[in-house]
Design an enzyme around this catalytic site. Structure first.
Site: not given
Ligand code: XBP
Ligand code: MG
Length: 265
Positions: A8, A10, A54, A122, A182
């Site tokens: 993952d 973020d 979103e 995502t 996470d």
């Molecule tokens: C994290 C998310 C993302 C980020 C922001 O994804 O949900 O929406 O917060 O990025 P993950 P964007 O933990 O799966 O990496 O603004 O490009 O959506």
């Molecule tokens: Mg994450």
């Protein structure tokens, strides 16, 4: 047998939400004269919605000063999101976000052992590219056998689409890989695809994860605080050998069953 590690982004590779996205969202609000801001607490709540665009739209439902019509809200969310991603890229390029401890070492383990790695996120592709470009290694992107971003899997976590796409690209069964996540949405996404998960708790998701994960702990860079406890007592970090051992304990036999129908223990 463990055949690939899926990362993952973020919260797992780095604290991008706290140090990057939240800061950039507020910069975008200010730059576009939007009359609200998000604080840490509010952003923590909003992280239950995957996807920045979103998340903006969801928040507008609770903002009295948000545009009235759905069309205007969508247009505003689109513009804010684009600007947020530009600001995020600037923050990352300026060195504002470091990889979490233990991440680089574990990636090096994988390279040394020739274990393929993938990215399953995502987040938008531009955000991932910005993060990769900020790493000192010139060929960071080439370390990954598959990269699935928000644009590739429009059904965002907790939907399993992103993990299913990664498995298809790698031609692997779910229990031949291990995801590192996470957030509860990330765990739910992987589990819904049948993929076992190791959780590194993050700034916004400090609580024990949902049941059924292979292991969870505070950081890949520390051996203490993990459940189950690492095999090597007082180990300095979670290495690939440890991950493979946890994976092997959770999936001891592979040959006598269909991996796609097995439920997560
Ligand atoms: C994290 C998310 C993302 C980020 C922001 O994804 O949900 O929406 O917060 O990025 P993950 P964007 O933990 O799966 O990496 O603004 O490009 O959506
Ligand atoms: Mg994450």
């Amino acid at each position: 047998m463990l055949r690939a590690l899926l990362w993952d982004v973020d919260g797992t590779l780095a604290e991008t939400e706290r140090d990057g996205h939240l800061v950039a969202f507020n910069q975008a609000f200010r730059a576009m004269d939007v009359p609200w801001r998000w604080d840490e607490r509010r952003y923590g709540q909003l992280l239950s919605v995957a996807g920045g665009r979103e998340r903006l739209l969801h928040d507008m439902d609770a903002q009295p000063l948000a545009p009235e019509t759905a069309d205007d809200r969508h247009a505003l969310a689109e513009s804010l999101h684009r600007l947020k991603n530009e600001r995020y890229a600037r923050i990352v390029a300026a060195g504002g976000i470091r990889l979490r401890e233990g991440v680089r070492s574990l990636m090096n383990d994988c390279q040394r052992e020739r274990l393929p790695m993938g990215i399953v996120t995502t987040t938008s592709r531009a955000n991932l590219q910005a993060l990769m470009a900020a790493q000192p290694e010139a060929d960071w992107a080439s370390r990954f056998a598959v990269i699935v971003c928000g644009e590739d899997a429009p059904l965002k976590k907790p939907d399993p689409q992103a993990y299913i796409k990664a498995l298809q690209a790698l031609s692997l069964a779910p229990d031949e890989v291990l995801a590192i996540e996470d957030s509860p949405a990330g765990v739910a996404s992987a589990h819904a695809a049948g993929v076992p998960v190791v959780v590194t708790r993050s700034h916004y998701f400090p609580a024990p994860p949902p049941a059924g994960v292979v292991a969870h702990g505070p950081s890949l860079g520390r051996g203490d605080g993990w459940q189950p406890q690492p095999g090597k007592p007082r180990t300095a970090r979670i290495d690939l050998e440890q991950l493979a051992s946890w994976h092997g304990d959770a999936y001891p036999k592979r040959s006598d069953r269909s991996p796609t129908t097995r439920s997560i223990p």
